[in-house]
Design an enzyme around this catalytic site. Structure first.
Site, PDB file in Angstrom:
ATOM      1  N   LEU A 158      34.310  29.804  17.282  1.00  0.00           N
ATOM      2  CA  LEU A 158      34.418  28.676  16.349  1.00  0.00           C
ATOM      3  C   LEU A 158      35.797  28.013  16.419  1.00  0.00           C
ATOM      4  CD1 LEU A 158      32.528  30.261  13.302  1.00  0.00           C
ATOM      5  CD2 LEU A 158      31.616  28.718  15.050  1.00  0.00           C
ATOM      6  N   GLY A 159      36.557  28.359  17.430  1.00  0.00           N
ATOM      7  CA  GLY A 159      37.817  27.642  17.669  1.00  0.00           C
ATOM      8  C   GLY A 159      38.965  28.073  16.776  1.00  0.00           C
ATOM      9  N   ASP A 192      38.479  21.735  21.904  1.00  0.00           N
ATOM     10  CA  ASP A 192      38.738  22.407  20.617  1.00  0.00           C
ATOM     11  C   ASP A 192      39.942  21.804  19.899  1.00  0.00           C
ATOM     12  OD1 ASP A 192      36.861  24.073  21.751  1.00  0.00           O
ATOM     13  OD2 ASP A 192      37.873  25.926  21.184  1.00  0.00           O
ATOM     14  N   PRO A 225      36.461  33.212  11.234  1.00  0.00           N
ATOM     15  CA  PRO A 225      36.490  34.506  11.926  1.00  0.00           C
ATOM     16  C   PRO A 225      37.093  34.359  13.321  1.00  0.00           C
ATOM     17  CG  PRO A 225      34.205  33.767  11.585  1.00  0.00           C
ATOM     18  CD  PRO A 225      35.101  32.769  10.919  1.00  0.00           C
TER      19      PRO A 225
HETATM   20  O1  PMV Z   1      34.997  29.993  22.286  1.00  0.00           O
HETATM   21  P1  PMV Z   1      36.020  28.916  22.138  1.00  0.00           P
HETATM   22  O2  PMV Z   1      36.063  28.404  20.752  1.00  0.00           O
HETATM   23  O3  PMV Z   1      37.363  29.337  22.664  1.00  0.00           O
HETATM   24  O4  PMV Z   1      35.530  27.680  23.042  1.00  0.00           O
HETATM   25  C1  PMV Z   1      35.638  27.727  24.438  1.00  0.00           C
HETATM   26  C2  PMV Z   1      35.012  26.520  25.077  1.00  0.00           C
HETATM   27  C3  PMV Z   1      35.056  26.517  26.606  1.00  0.00           C
HETATM   28  O5  PMV Z   1      34.380  25.342  27.045  1.00  0.00           O
HETATM   29  C4  PMV Z   1      34.338  27.733  27.183  1.00  0.00           C
HETATM   30  C5  PMV Z   1      36.483  26.501  27.127  1.00  0.00           C
HETATM   31  C6  PMV Z   1      37.232  25.193  26.914  1.00  0.00           C
HETATM   32  O6  PMV Z   1      38.459  25.241  27.002  1.00  0.00           O
HETATM   33  O7  PMV Z   1      36.605  24.133  26.709  1.00  0.00           O
END
Ligand code: PMV
Length: 316
Positions: free
Chosen positions: A88-89, A135, A83
């Site tokens: 969840l990247g 990620d 999704p």
């Molecule tokens: O929500 P996502 O899957 O884009 O993860 C973001 C993670 C953060 O630590 C908030 C940003 C990053 O680049 O690490």
């Protein structure tokens, strides 16, 4: 001739947001995948899902296409089992899958995972304006990833950008640990969330202290993972969630999901940028937790680890 790349989603177990400031984090690839297919374009322009490529709609694919490809126009299409904006990247998986498909298109069927991870981080960083390599490395490499501010055992590679260096490592995540994802259905806007936390860190010394404390939680969690101590891991997840809440990364909807399952979990916290998106629980009652998430209107998934990261393929 079609070229295919695919890459997994991830959950951040500990350390989101703080990792942007060079603090450690622990993430795990999960077996939901993004698949990107490339064919030569039937027109004299590059297409994405049949439409002319546009930065506004296809920011990640366009960055990859413009910076890591030169040749005749291509036709990109994708299938996602992740999704979008769920924490969840999915954007990292899209980026890594696109890079994998391009490698296959160039005839590289065993590409360097490190190179893909580096290009993936550059892409996320440039498109989002800010990003840690958590990620993109997790999606490219698969398995468990420990991001640290210094090199230690199981070091994979180090990535520097914007005056920061992140050292990426492998880490074992116990296979028998049940992680259940509850996706709130609300989108999590990484860029806005990162800005919000940045404001909190600038407002007072206290904000930056919360970031430091998250760093300490991650280091302790690393030790608990080694010992497979799920009770301690759960406590640390709860602590991590409290710190993220103080920094403004959580919201009422996520908290309601957390409250719904906390009596049946070792620990539960938001995962990814927050402000929407998903929470994760570690529990030995995964079915119950899944049902409780669903009762609250969330979509629930069992987060099975994906040991393989990016996959590339060439077909007919
Ligand atoms: O929500 P996502 O899957 O884009 O993860 C973001 C993670 C953060 O630590 C908030 C940003 C990053 O680049 O690490």
């Amino acid at each position: 001739m079609v070229s295919v790349g695919s890459a997994p989603a991830k959950v951040i177990l500990f350390g989101e947001h703080a990792v942007v400031y060079g603090k450690p984090a622990i993430a795990m690839a999960v077996d939901m995948r993004f698949e990107v297919t490339i064919k030569p374009s039937p027109r004299n322009i590059t297409l994405v899902e049949g439409h002319p490529i546009k930065e506004r709609y296809h920011a990640y694919v366009k960055y990859v296409h413009d910076h890591f490809y030169s040749g005749p126009p291509l036709d990109y299409s994708s299938k996602s089992g992740i999704p979008s904006a769920s924490g969840l990247g999915s954007s990292a998986a899209l980026t890594i899958a696109t890079l994998g498909a391009l490698k296959a298109h160039h005839g590289e069927l065993e590409p360097s995972i490190e190179e893909i991870a580096r290009m993936g981080h550059e892409t996320e960083y440039e498109v989002q304006g800010i990003a840690s390599p958590t990620d993109t490395t997790t999606s490219a490499h698969g398995g468990g990833i420990y991001v640290a501010n210094e090199q230690s055992s199981d070091h994979l590679w180090s990535i520097s950008r914007g005056g920061k260096t992140w050292h990426l490592h492998k880490i074992d995540i116990p296979e028998d640990m049940h992680i259940v994802v509850g996706y709130s259905g609300e989108s999590s806007k990484t860029r806005l969330q990162v800005k919000k936390v940045s404001k909190a860190t600038k407002r007072s010394k206290f904000g930056m202290e919360m970031i430091d404390e998250i760093g300490d939680v991650v280091e302790e969690a690393r030790g608990a993972l080694k010992k497979k101590d799920v009770v301690r891991l759960g406590e640390l997840m709860n602590k991590n969630q409290k710190l993220l809440t103080i920094l403004g990364a959580s919201n009422d909807k996520l908290q309601a999901l957390i409250d719904a399952v906390s009596d049946h979990s070792y620990g539960v916290k938001l995962t990814g940028a927050g402000g929407g998106g998903s929470v994760i629980a570690i529990t030995d009652k995964p079915e119950l937790v899944r049902n409780l998430f669903e009762k609250r209107g969330a979509k629930a998934y069992m987060a099975k680890p994906a040991s393989v990261g990016v996959k590339v393929n060439k077909g007919v």
